[in-house]
Design a protein around this motif. Structure first.
Motif, PDB file in Angstrom:
ATOM      1  N   GLU A  30    -104.357 -95.781   8.960  1.00  0.00           N
ATOM      2  CA  GLU A  30    -105.333 -96.177   7.719  1.00  0.00           C
ATOM      3  C   GLU A  30    -105.203 -97.545   7.434  1.00  0.00           C
ATOM      4  N   THR A  31    -106.164 -98.316   7.740  1.00  0.00           N
ATOM      5  CA  THR A  31    -105.919 -99.789   7.417  1.00  0.00           C
ATOM      6  C   THR A  31    -107.169-100.237   6.508  1.00  0.00           C
ATOM      7  N   GLU A  32    -106.996-101.573   6.072  1.00  0.00           N
ATOM      8  CA  GLU A  32    -108.275-102.298   5.410  1.00  0.00           C
ATOM      9  C   GLU A  32    -108.758-103.169   6.293  1.00  0.00           C
ATOM     10  N   MET A  33    -110.233-103.107   6.684  1.00  0.00           N
ATOM     11  CA  MET A  33    -110.724-104.012   7.422  1.00  0.00           C
ATOM     12  C   MET A  33    -112.456-104.037   6.906  1.00  0.00           C
ATOM     13  N   LEU A  34    -112.926-105.090   7.182  1.00  0.00           N
ATOM     14  CA  LEU A  34    -114.411-105.046   7.149  1.00  0.00           C
ATOM     15  C   LEU A  34    -114.931-104.790   5.605  1.00  0.00           C
ATOM     16  N   GLY A  35    -113.966-105.079   4.713  1.00  0.00           N
ATOM     17  CA  GLY A  35    -113.942-104.811   3.293  1.00  0.00           C
ATOM     18  C   GLY A  35    -113.893-103.494   2.732  1.00  0.00           C
ATOM     19  N   VAL A  37    -111.494 -99.519   3.463  1.00  0.00           N
ATOM     20  CA  VAL A  37    -110.401 -98.840   4.277  1.00  0.00           C
ATOM     21  C   VAL A  37    -111.015 -97.853   5.311  1.00  0.00           C
ATOM     22  N   HIS A  38    -110.435 -98.029   6.545  1.00  0.00           N
ATOM     23  CA  HIS A  38    -110.865 -97.367   7.720  1.00  0.00           C
ATOM     24  C   HIS A  38    -109.566 -96.849   8.561  1.00  0.00           C
ATOM     25  N   LYS A  39    -110.056 -95.963   9.267  1.00  0.00           N
ATOM     26  CA  LYS A  39    -108.967 -95.075  10.347  1.00  0.00           C
ATOM     27  C   LYS A  39    -109.185 -95.799  11.714  1.00  0.00           C
ATOM     28  N   VAL A  40    -108.139 -95.971  12.215  1.00  0.00           N
ATOM     29  CA  VAL A  40    -108.148 -96.580  13.857  1.00  0.00           C
ATOM     30  C   VAL A  40    -107.231 -95.536  14.482  1.00  0.00           C
ATOM     31  N   THR A  41    -107.707 -95.036  15.620  1.00  0.00           N
ATOM     32  CA  THR A  41    -107.189 -94.004  16.317  1.00  0.00           C
ATOM     33  C   THR A  41    -106.451 -94.751  17.595  1.00  0.00           C
ATOM     34  N   CYS A  51    -107.263 -98.465  21.474  1.00  0.00           N
ATOM     35  CA  CYS A  51    -107.648 -98.595  20.140  1.00  0.00           C
ATOM     36  C   CYS A  51    -108.914 -98.211  19.869  1.00  0.00           C
ATOM     37  N   ASP A  52    -109.028 -97.063  19.064  1.00  0.00           N
ATOM     38  CA  ASP A  52    -110.765 -96.913  18.580  1.00  0.00           C
ATOM     39  C   ASP A  52    -110.617 -97.479  17.349  1.00  0.00           C
ATOM     40  N   THR A  53    -111.341 -98.461  17.029  1.00  0.00           N
ATOM     41  CA  THR A  53    -111.751 -98.861  15.521  1.00  0.00           C
ATOM     42  C   THR A  53    -113.001 -98.552  15.411  1.00  0.00           C
ATOM     43  N   PRO A  54    -113.264 -99.114  14.044  1.00  0.00           N
ATOM     44  CA  PRO A  54    -114.739 -98.748  13.448  1.00  0.00           C
ATOM     45  C   PRO A  54    -115.845 -99.329  14.388  1.00  0.00           C
ATOM     46  N   THR A  55    -115.475-100.432  14.716  1.00  0.00           N
ATOM     47  CA  THR A  55    -116.571-101.327  15.484  1.00  0.00           C
ATOM     48  C   THR A  55    -116.365-101.341  17.045  1.00  0.00           C
ATOM     49  N   GLY A  74    -101.723-105.819  12.736  1.00  0.00           N
ATOM     50  CA  GLY A  74    -100.915-105.334  11.527  1.00  0.00           C
ATOM     51  C   GLY A  74    -100.971-103.944  11.199  1.00  0.00           C
ATOM     52  N   TYR A  75    -101.129-103.114  12.353  1.00  0.00           N
ATOM     53  CA  TYR A  75    -100.900-101.703  12.450  1.00  0.00           C
ATOM     54  C   TYR A  75     -99.350-101.196  12.136  1.00  0.00           C
ATOM     55  N   GLY A  76     -98.433-101.946  12.578  1.00  0.00           N
ATOM     56  CA  GLY A  76     -97.120-101.605  12.634  1.00  0.00           C
ATOM     57  C   GLY A  76     -96.411-102.347  11.281  1.00  0.00           C
ATOM     58  N   ARG A  77     -95.148-101.683  11.169  1.00  0.00           N
ATOM     59  CA  ARG A  77     -94.294-102.511  10.229  1.00  0.00           C
ATOM     60  C   ARG A  77     -93.797-103.685  10.851  1.00  0.00           C
ATOM     61  N   ARG A  78     -93.797-104.785  10.063  1.00  0.00           N
ATOM     62  CA  ARG A  78     -93.351-105.907  10.412  1.00  0.00           C
ATOM     63  C   ARG A  78     -91.829-106.291   9.905  1.00  0.00           C
ATOM     64  N   ASP A  79     -90.914-105.970  10.777  1.00  0.00           N
ATOM     65  CA  ASP A  79     -89.460-106.103  10.647  1.00  0.00           C
ATOM     66  C   ASP A  79     -89.039-107.463  10.522  1.00  0.00           C
ATOM     67  N   GLU A  80     -88.612-107.987   9.456  1.00  0.00           N
ATOM     68  CA  GLU A  80     -88.115-109.264   9.350  1.00  0.00           C
ATOM     69  C   GLU A  80     -86.495-109.583  10.076  1.00  0.00           C
TER      70      GLU A  80
END
Length: 80
Positions: A30-35, A37-41, A51-55, A74-80
């Motif tokens: 679940e991610t924010e895109m295109l203004g 919240v959408h689900k990407v599979t 990567c199946d996105t809304p577009t 940005g689907y994964g956690r960014r480890d610093e």
């Protein structure tokens, strides 16, 4: 077929996402895109990663391509 793994963007590391894909699971992010919240599979079929996105449906020929996409989008956690 194993149950899909559901997570919000940034909750899982790229390694955790890729491990789930290798186990035959789909990963629904679940991610924010295109203004909104959408689900990407994210999934793997044979040797091709998807990567199946809304577009669009993105294809990646190998695991490294999928890892790059996970990091870039940005689907994964960014480890610093």
């Amino acid at each position: 077929m194993p149950e899909p793994l559901h997570a919000k963007a940034g909750e899982l590391s790229a390694d955790e996402i890729l491990d789930a894909l290798r186990e035959g699971r789909r990963v629904v992010i679940e991610t924010e895109m295109l203004g909104g919240v959408h689900k990407v599979t994210l999934r793997i079929d044979g040797d091709v990663y998807y990567c199946d996105t809304p577009t669009t449906l993105h294809r990646h020929p190998d695991e490294e391509g999928m890892r790059t996409c996970i990091d870039r989008m940005g689907y994964g956690r960014r480890d610093e």
